[in-house]
Design an enzyme around this catalytic site. Structure first.
Site, PDB file in Angstrom:
ATOM      1  N   GLY A  14       0.586  -1.087  -0.153  1.00 41.87           N
ATOM      2  CA  GLY A  14      -0.160   0.057  -0.116  1.00 41.87           C
ATOM      3  C   GLY A  14       0.710   1.046  -0.078  1.00 41.87           C
ATOM      4  O   GLY A  14       0.176   2.469   0.416  1.00 41.87           O
ATOM      5  N   ASN A  16       1.579   3.273  -2.626  1.00 43.83           N
ATOM      6  CA  ASN A  16       0.970   4.343  -3.291  1.00 43.83           C
ATOM      7  C   ASN A  16      -0.599   4.839  -2.564  1.00 43.83           C
ATOM      8  O   ASN A  16      -0.703   5.940  -2.642  1.00 43.83           O
ATOM      9  CB  ASN A  16       0.342   3.589  -4.540  1.00 43.83           C
ATOM     10  CG  ASN A  16       1.588   3.606  -5.553  1.00 43.83           C
ATOM     11  OD1 ASN A  16       2.383   4.369  -5.649  1.00 43.83           O
ATOM     12  ND2 ASN A  16       1.488   2.517  -6.576  1.00 43.83           N
ATOM     13  N   ARG A  66     -14.171 -16.697 -11.788  1.00 42.34           N
ATOM     14  CA  ARG A  66     -13.517 -15.616 -12.164  1.00 42.34           C
ATOM     15  C   ARG A  66     -14.634 -14.725 -12.512  1.00 42.34           C
ATOM     16  O   ARG A  66     -14.603 -13.412 -12.017  1.00 42.34           O
ATOM     17  CB  ARG A  66     -12.425 -15.668 -13.211  1.00 42.34           C
ATOM     18  CG  ARG A  66     -11.984 -14.096 -13.667  1.00 42.34           C
ATOM     19  CD  ARG A  66     -11.086 -13.428 -12.527  1.00 42.34           C
ATOM     20  NE  ARG A  66     -11.002 -12.117 -12.751  1.00 42.34           N
ATOM     21  CZ  ARG A  66      -9.934 -11.552 -13.048  1.00 42.34           C
ATOM     22  NH1 ARG A  66      -8.726 -12.187 -12.953  1.00 42.34           N
ATOM     23  NH2 ARG A  66      -9.778 -10.226 -13.327  1.00 42.34           N
ATOM     24  N   LYS A  92      -4.361  -7.958 -10.003  1.00 40.91           N
ATOM     25  CA  LYS A  92      -5.319  -8.633 -10.791  1.00 40.91           C
ATOM     26  C   LYS A  92      -5.839  -7.676 -11.720  1.00 40.91           C
ATOM     27  O   LYS A  92      -6.056  -6.413 -11.587  1.00 40.91           O
ATOM     28  CB  LYS A  92      -6.610  -9.046  -9.722  1.00 40.91           C
ATOM     29  CG  LYS A  92      -6.269 -10.037  -8.828  1.00 40.91           C
ATOM     30  CD  LYS A  92      -6.670 -11.378  -9.228  1.00 40.91           C
ATOM     31  CE  LYS A  92      -6.394 -12.462  -8.050  1.00 40.91           C
ATOM     32  NZ  LYS A  92      -5.220 -12.511  -7.409  1.00 40.91           N
ATOM     33  N   LEU A  93      -6.254  -8.582 -13.150  1.00 46.03           N
ATOM     34  CA  LEU A  93      -6.767  -7.685 -14.146  1.00 46.03           C
ATOM     35  C   LEU A  93      -8.149  -7.435 -13.898  1.00 46.03           C
ATOM     36  O   LEU A  93      -8.718  -8.513 -13.189  1.00 46.03           O
ATOM     37  CB  LEU A  93      -6.637  -8.499 -15.391  1.00 46.03           C
ATOM     38  CG  LEU A  93      -5.087  -8.680 -15.835  1.00 46.03           C
ATOM     39  CD1 LEU A  93      -5.502  -9.717 -17.036  1.00 46.03           C
ATOM     40  CD2 LEU A  93      -4.784  -7.426 -16.309  1.00 46.03           C
ATOM     41  N   VAL A  94      -8.765  -6.330 -13.991  1.00 47.29           N
ATOM     42  CA  VAL A  94     -10.221  -6.064 -13.623  1.00 47.29           C
ATOM     43  C   VAL A  94     -11.029  -6.756 -14.856  1.00 47.29           C
ATOM     44  O   VAL A  94     -10.573  -6.393 -16.163  1.00 47.29           O
ATOM     45  CB  VAL A  94     -10.372  -4.613 -13.248  1.00 47.29           C
ATOM     46  CG1 VAL A  94      -9.735  -4.183 -12.120  1.00 47.29           C
ATOM     47  CG2 VAL A  94      -9.962  -3.754 -14.795  1.00 47.29           C
ATOM     48  N   ASN A 108      -4.773   3.112 -13.279  1.00 44.47           N
ATOM     49  CA  ASN A 108      -3.572   2.243 -12.783  1.00 44.47           C
ATOM     50  C   ASN A 108      -2.221   2.798 -13.057  1.00 44.47           C
ATOM     51  O   ASN A 108      -1.848   3.387 -13.863  1.00 44.47           O
ATOM     52  CB  ASN A 108      -3.646   0.878 -13.747  1.00 44.47           C
ATOM     53  CG  ASN A 108      -2.817  -0.295 -13.207  1.00 44.47           C
ATOM     54  OD1 ASN A 108      -2.631  -0.460 -11.797  1.00 44.47           O
ATOM     55  ND2 ASN A 108      -2.690  -1.265 -13.766  1.00 44.47           N
ATOM     56  N   THR A 109      -1.492   2.483 -11.945  1.00 45.58           N
ATOM     57  CA  THR A 109       0.104   2.495 -12.353  1.00 45.58           C
ATOM     58  C   THR A 109       0.795   1.100 -12.593  1.00 45.58           C
ATOM     59  O   THR A 109       0.229   0.028 -12.486  1.00 45.58           O
ATOM     60  CB  THR A 109       0.494   2.708 -10.876  1.00 45.58           C
ATOM     61  OG1 THR A 109       0.553   1.682  -9.841  1.00 45.58           O
ATOM     62  CG2 THR A 109       0.102   3.764 -10.194  1.00 45.58           C
ATOM     63  N   HIS A 110       1.916   1.695 -13.272  1.00 47.39           N
ATOM     64  CA  HIS A 110       2.856   0.287 -13.854  1.00 47.39           C
ATOM     65  C   HIS A 110       4.247   0.628 -13.676  1.00 47.39           C
ATOM     66  O   HIS A 110       4.668   1.846 -14.037  1.00 47.39           O
ATOM     67  CB  HIS A 110       2.430   0.054 -15.216  1.00 47.39           C
ATOM     68  CG  HIS A 110       3.146  -1.135 -15.822  1.00 47.39           C
ATOM     69  ND1 HIS A 110       2.723  -2.229 -15.420  1.00 47.39           N
ATOM     70  CD2 HIS A 110       4.216  -1.101 -16.798  1.00 47.39           C
ATOM     71  CE1 HIS A 110       3.704  -2.969 -16.084  1.00 47.39           C
ATOM     72  NE2 HIS A 110       4.594  -2.367 -16.761  1.00 47.39           N
ATOM     73  N   ASP A 142      -8.093  -0.002 -19.717  1.00 49.40           N
ATOM     74  CA  ASP A 142      -9.134  -0.560 -20.518  1.00 49.40           C
ATOM     75  C   ASP A 142      -9.002  -2.190 -20.570  1.00 49.40           C
ATOM     76  O   ASP A 142      -8.568  -2.575 -19.554  1.00 49.40           O
ATOM     77  CB  ASP A 142      -8.644  -0.242 -21.919  1.00 49.40           C
ATOM     78  CG  ASP A 142      -7.399  -0.704 -22.675  1.00 49.40           C
ATOM     79  OD1 ASP A 142      -6.618  -1.627 -21.906  1.00 49.40           O
ATOM     80  OD2 ASP A 142      -6.846   0.075 -23.585  1.00 49.40           O
ATOM     81  N   ASP A 146      -2.326  -3.355 -19.571  1.00 48.45           N
ATOM     82  CA  ASP A 146      -1.163  -2.452 -19.513  1.00 48.45           C
ATOM     83  C   ASP A 146      -1.402  -1.686 -21.142  1.00 48.45           C
ATOM     84  O   ASP A 146      -0.463  -1.005 -21.485  1.00 48.45           O
ATOM     85  CB  ASP A 146       0.094  -2.702 -19.340  1.00 48.45           C
ATOM     86  CG  ASP A 146       0.022  -3.027 -17.726  1.00 48.45           C
ATOM     87  OD1 ASP A 146      -0.680  -2.561 -16.775  1.00 48.45           O
ATOM     88  OD2 ASP A 146       0.904  -3.948 -17.513  1.00 48.45           O
TER      89      ASP A 146
END
Length: 190
Positions: A14, A16, A66, A92-94, A108-110, A142, A146
């Site tokens: 956590g 961020n 899922r 996790k991918l949303v 999102n951050t990457h 999206d 990423d």
């Protein structure tokens, strides 16, 4: 001043989230964290608990498949009624339900300069390719991995002595103010 409500999704420590909570304490901050959701018992939830922010854990393993988890996650986020959803180290991918409910309002951050090194191992991949500069990106989420619109980036030099851990820590240090800045900009405009 009415603050824009944001929900934050995490999976880990956590850092961020802590940066967002710190910014939210400033009187001129345009956003307020209204809830934190994790996909596991993440240590980062402690930041939310300390700030009196509601939390919820939505584990994939607690659902039959899922798609059921995607619906449960969407329901948990929807209960918070946020204007913006911030994936802050959410691993996790949303799925389609969250994208349908909050499309264009999820960031999102990457830990890489997208479109280079997408996916779960951006730091490791950057080191393996021998790049001299990597960094952090904040994107609009999206349906791809990423692939969303890049909202902001910051460069971080790769040192000859870097390990995956040391580089990732320097990227996190650059990523946190970048994320806070993007969230401030998006919520001030909204």
């Amino acid at each position: 001043m009415t603050r824009t409500p944001i929900a934050v999704l995490i999976s880990g420590t956590g850092s961020n989230l802590a940066a967002l909570l710190g910014a939210a304490q400033e009187p001129s901050c345009p956003f307020a964290v209204v809830g934190v959701i994790a996909d596991r018992e993440a240590s980062g939830l402690d930041h939310a608990h300390a700030a009196g922010i509601p939390t919820e854990v939505v584990r994939l393993g607690d659902h039959p498949d899922r798609p059921a988890w995607d619906r449960a996650l969407t329901a948990a986020v929807s209960r918070l009624d946020p204007e913006l959803v911030v994936l802050a180290g959410f691993m996790k991918l949303v799925g389609p339900p969250l994208l349908a409910a909050f499309g264009g309002r999820i960031v999102n951050t990457h830990p890489a300069l997208l479109p280079a090194f997408p996916g779960a191992h951006g730091v490791r991949d950057a080191l393996a390719h021998g790049v001299k500069i990597t960094g952090a990106s904040v994107i609009e989420v999206d349906a791809g991995v990423d692939t969303g619109r890049i909202l902001a980036q910051v460069a971080v030099d790769v040192l000859d002595s870097d390990t995956e851990d040391t580089l990732h820590e320097r990227i996190k240090a650059a990523e946190q103010p970048l994320l806070v800045d993007v969230v401030r900009r998006l919520t001030a405009a909204g």
